[in-house]
Scaffold this motif. Sequence first.
Motif, PDB file in Angstrom:
ATOM      1  N   TYR A   1       2.725  18.904   8.834  1.00  0.00           N
ATOM      2  CA  TYR A   1       3.741  18.518   7.017  1.00  0.00           C
ATOM      3  C   TYR A   1       4.882  18.995   7.626  1.00  0.00           C
ATOM      4  O   TYR A   1       5.643  18.037   7.214  1.00  0.00           O
ATOM      5  CB  TYR A   1       2.935  19.593   6.337  1.00  0.00           C
TER       6      TYR A   1
ATOM      7  N   SER B   1       7.617  15.597   7.550  1.00  0.00           N
ATOM      8  CA  SER B   1       8.468  15.393   7.104  1.00  0.00           C
ATOM      9  C   SER B   1       9.775  15.156   7.383  1.00  0.00           C
ATOM     10  O   SER B   1      10.577  14.220   6.805  1.00  0.00           O
ATOM     11  CB  SER B   1       9.378  16.435   6.157  1.00  0.00           C
TER      12      SER B   1
ATOM     13  N   GLN C   1      10.219   9.173   1.415  1.00  0.00           N
ATOM     14  CA  GLN C   1       9.518   8.031  -0.183  1.00  0.00           C
ATOM     15  C   GLN C   1       8.848   9.220  -1.542  1.00  0.00           C
ATOM     16  O   GLN C   1       8.938   9.913  -1.015  1.00  0.00           O
ATOM     17  CB  GLN C   1       7.925   7.135   0.021  1.00  0.00           C
TER      18      GLN C   1
ATOM     19  N   TYR D   1       5.202  10.360  -1.237  1.00  0.00           N
ATOM     20  CA  TYR D   1       5.149  11.823  -0.149  1.00  0.00           C
ATOM     21  C   TYR D   1       5.286  12.869  -0.833  1.00  0.00           C
ATOM     22  O   TYR D   1       5.617  12.881  -1.053  1.00  0.00           O
ATOM     23  CB  TYR D   1       6.086  11.052   0.588  1.00  0.00           C
TER      24      TYR D   1
ATOM     25  N   ASN E   1      -3.944  11.643   3.507  1.00  0.00           N
ATOM     26  CA  ASN E   1      -2.639  11.352   3.572  1.00  0.00           C
ATOM     27  C   ASN E   1      -2.830   9.845   3.902  1.00  0.00           C
ATOM     28  O   ASN E   1      -2.123   8.928   3.165  1.00  0.00           O
ATOM     29  CB  ASN E   1      -2.458  12.190   4.918  1.00  0.00           C
TER      30      ASN E   1
ATOM     31  N   LYS F   1      -1.777   6.744   1.081  1.00  0.00           N
ATOM     32  CA  LYS F   1       0.015   7.166   0.723  1.00  0.00           C
ATOM     33  C   LYS F   1       0.537   6.197   1.195  1.00  0.00           C
ATOM     34  O   LYS F   1       1.682   5.976   0.830  1.00  0.00           O
ATOM     35  CB  LYS F   1       0.141   8.720   0.021  1.00  0.00           C
ATOM     36  N   PHE F   2       0.399   6.437   2.683  1.00  0.00           N
ATOM     37  CA  PHE F   2       1.775   6.107   3.656  1.00  0.00           C
ATOM     38  C   PHE F   2       2.427   4.265   3.461  1.00  0.00           C
ATOM     39  O   PHE F   2       1.796   3.299   3.499  1.00  0.00           O
ATOM     40  CB  PHE F   2       0.624   6.139   4.732  1.00  0.00           C
TER      41      PHE F   2
ATOM     42  N   ASP G   1       4.790   3.656   8.462  1.00  0.00           N
ATOM     43  CA  ASP G   1       4.841   5.341   8.547  1.00  0.00           C
ATOM     44  C   ASP G   1       3.289   5.577   9.817  1.00  0.00           C
ATOM     45  O   ASP G   1       2.936   6.783  10.055  1.00  0.00           O
ATOM     46  CB  ASP G   1       4.791   5.995   7.355  1.00  0.00           C
TER      47      ASP G   1
END
Length: 138
Positions: A28, A32, A38, A41, A79, A82-83, A87
């Motif tokens: 993480y 980040s 975004q 995120y 995850n 969402k990307f 990414d």
Amino acid sequence: YALIAEIMLFSEGFRDSLTLARKQTAMYRLASEQLSSQDHYDFGMRAVKSVLVMAGKLKRSDPNMVEDITLIRALRDSNIPKFLAPDIPLFNAILRDLFPGVTVPQVDYGNVQTYIERKLVERKLQIVPAFVGKIIQL
């Protein structure tokens, strides 16, 4: 976050909770720093907890699965939807760096995938693997 993650993983039955918690925390932190910025995120405690809960469910559903694979699947499944497309390769590269040599087998969605593909054909839509995958993620 590492201590909380370690305790949660241990309570879910993970034997190598210390190492896995450190890897998740590093993942993480790196995400980040390296992924695009975004608004949607989330790499905070809420995301850490949701991944750990998902990892616990995966662990209970298949107790014999290698713990690294269980955590990678939880990280990936919670995850990647969402990307943004650019990414995703960066995220996968971070996972490969943190878990070198670990290959995660593809999940067989069986009846769900068959049903989705049948409905696409009924609606006269093309079966595009990326589209089917995105439907499954939803």
